[in-house]
Design an enzyme around this catalytic site. Structure first.
Site, PDB file in Angstrom:
ATOM      1  N   ASN A 148      -7.153   5.609  -1.638  1.00 29.87           N
ATOM      2  CA  ASN A 148      -7.895   6.083  -2.801  1.00 29.87           C
ATOM      3  C   ASN A 148      -7.098   5.812  -4.078  1.00 29.87           C
ATOM      4  OD1 ASN A 148     -10.267   7.157  -1.637  1.00 29.87           O
ATOM      5  ND2 ASN A 148      -9.149   8.963  -0.953  1.00 29.87           N
ATOM      6  N   CYS A 169     -13.959   4.843   4.315  1.00 26.35           N
ATOM      7  CA  CYS A 169     -13.790   6.257   4.006  1.00 26.35           C
ATOM      8  C   CYS A 169     -14.455   7.086   5.087  1.00 26.35           C
ATOM      9  CB  CYS A 169     -14.396   6.562   2.638  1.00 26.35           C
ATOM     10  SG  CYS A 169     -14.273   8.281   2.109  1.00 26.35           S
ATOM     11  N   HIS A 170     -13.986   8.319   5.270  1.00 29.50           N
ATOM     12  CA  HIS A 170     -14.531   9.207   6.303  1.00 29.50           C
ATOM     13  C   HIS A 170     -15.840   9.871   5.891  1.00 29.50           C
ATOM     14  CE1 HIS A 170     -10.326   9.234   7.753  1.00 29.50           C
ATOM     15  NE2 HIS A 170     -10.008   9.515   6.512  1.00 29.50           N
ATOM     16  N   HIS A 199     -17.482   8.641  -2.244  1.00 28.59           N
ATOM     17  CA  HIS A 199     -17.357  10.067  -2.516  1.00 28.59           C
ATOM     18  C   HIS A 199     -18.563  10.630  -3.275  1.00 28.59           C
ATOM     19  CE1 HIS A 199     -12.739  10.689  -1.885  1.00 28.59           C
ATOM     20  NE2 HIS A 199     -13.339  10.123  -0.847  1.00 28.59           N
TER      21      HIS A 199
END
Length: 443
Positions: A148, A169-170, A199
């Site tokens: 990030n 990304c998770h 995000h």
């Protein structure tokens, strides 16, 4: 022997998950796992752990630690990146403590906000150095970025870096499981469509057997909001804008101008917002690693179960040509027409031997595109600042940041940027020099 290079291999727990997955994947046996980190102690710890895991798994992967980054990259077919430039101490501490002097509070500060901006500014030069090495010694390699701020760094590697890059990304993987668990709903056979930016991607559709599940989700979420819980910001955003967002409430509290406001301190309690959450996590992770480190280092065998991390599945799909669907961060290129073409977006992608193939999403609902745009504005100006070395673009990026702009005056934002540049010192040499403007008094 073909090579998979891991940059930032001192991230021991992350290396254990990602490379542990690779060692357990039949199609990836025989690859050399090349480890590189600037911290020799942490690099050695990761190598020790992986050798113990290899013994237990009976893997045919080779393991080699490197102290020279270019040699670690030389001939690599795949590169996995998990660096953190400046680390928790001193840089993350600086990103939190200097803004506090202005009354500006944060939760995570790793993506947007004033902390995310400065994390980008000190990370982008290192990423471009990695890209330069790759163009020389492994120009055709795929770069899998886990670092990030995801959207900006993935954008920079694809454009200025000239490297085939996908950001991982998770948040999309965990969106449905965490939402449904929180609401006590059955997630069996649920189908979802998710897209946006990292995000801040949106659960655009959620169905089971053709039935729209959003009415029930919203009904249960409204009931849940009557009590304190850990996802109150996202439920409030869904209530006001109509859709659920992928990343956690603590993240989204600082991506928007509505939640962390010094003139409305009651909002912190109302929405259960954990200020200074990331520094607490860092301290806890350092403490927990210290507690388990010696035991793990002394173990001659370590077990591992393949995780949900995308990396091993992506490499497996590329090696076998058996398609695998991921949520990937890629350049827009018309995928979401009402977001800028030069933005990095998070969309469904199919992976096979041809690489990462993003799918067309179409226009987002206008209110969601508008929310994404507020973050993209700062991302674009951050890239401009990093590539030109012009301090005024640092100011521009900060002035456009939703949370920062909602809390501080123009003069104080400029002064805060100057203070952060000075505090980071040698981490931001490209911006060294005289302060550009005098600030007014602190808030």
């Amino acid at each position: 022997m073909q090579k998979i290079t891991f940059i930032g291999a001192g991230s021991t727990v992350f290396v254990r998950n990602v490379l542990g997955d690779i060692m357990m994947t039949p199609a990836l046996q025989g690859f050399e796992l090349a480890l590189f980190d600037i911290d020799p102690q942490r690099l050695g710890e990761s190598e020790t752990l992986l050798r113990a895991m290899k013994k237990t798994a009976g893997s045919q992967c080779g393991i080699q630690a490197y102290t020279d980054r270019k040699e670690a990259l030389r001939g690599a077919k795949y590169v996995i990146n998990a660096i953190q430039v400046g680390g928790y101490d001193p840089c993350t501490i600086t990103d939190f403590e200097v803004p506090k002097k202005y009354g500006l509070r944060q939760t995570i500060a790793d993506t947007l906000g004033i902390g995310g901006l400065f994390r980008n500014l000190r990370t982008i030069p290192v990423m471009l150095d990695i890209a330069a090495d790759m163009r020389e010694v492994c120009p055709d390699a795929w770069f899998l970025n886990y670092t990030n701020p995801m959207a900006v760094l993935t954008n920079v590697m694809n454009t200025a870096g000239g490297i085939k890059t996908v950001g991982l990304c998770h948040s999309v993987q965990h969106c449905i499981p965490s939402l449904f668990e929180n609401l006590g709903m059955d997630q069996t056979d649920v189908r979802a469509k998710i897209a946006g930016i990292n995000h801040m991607a949106w659960l655009l559709e959620v169905t089971r057997g053709g039935e729209d599940l959003y009415p029930e989700i919203k009904r249960l979420a409204a009931e849940k909001q009557q009590e304190k819980h850990g996802d109150m910001v996202r439920f409030e955003l869904m209530n006001r804008f109509g859709y659920y967002v992928t990343e956690s409430s603590e993240h989204n509290a600082e991506y928007h101008p509505y939640f962390i406001k010094k003139n409305y301190p009651e909002l912190i309690e109302r929405f259960n917002i954990p200020l200074d959450e990331y520094p607490r996590r860092c301290v806890n992770q350092i403490r927990e690693w210290g507690e388990v480190r010696d035991g793990l280092m002394q173990s001659e065998s370590l077990t591992h179960e393949r995780s949900v991390e995308y990396a091993s599945y992506i490499l497996e799909a590329m090696e076998t040509d058996k398609p695998f669907k991921i949520a990937g961060n890629v350049m827009n290129n018309g995928l979401i027409p009402n977001l800028p073409q030069d933005a990095c977006v998070e969309v469904p992608c199919l992976v096979d031997a041809s690489g990462v193939n993003p799918t067309y999403v179409g226009a987002l609902p206008p209110q969601l595109a508008a929310l994404n745009q507020t973050n993209i504005n700062t991302q674009r100006l951050t890239i401009e600042a990093a590539l030109t070395g012009k301090r005024e673009h640092v100011y521009h990026a900060a002035l456009l940041d939703p949370h920062t702009a909602a809390e501080l005056s123009i003069d104080d934002i400029v002064s805060l940027c100057d203070d952060l540049i000075e505090a980071h010192g040698d981490w931001l040499p490209q911006f060294a020099g005289e302060r550009r403007q005098a600030s007014t008094s602190l808030a």
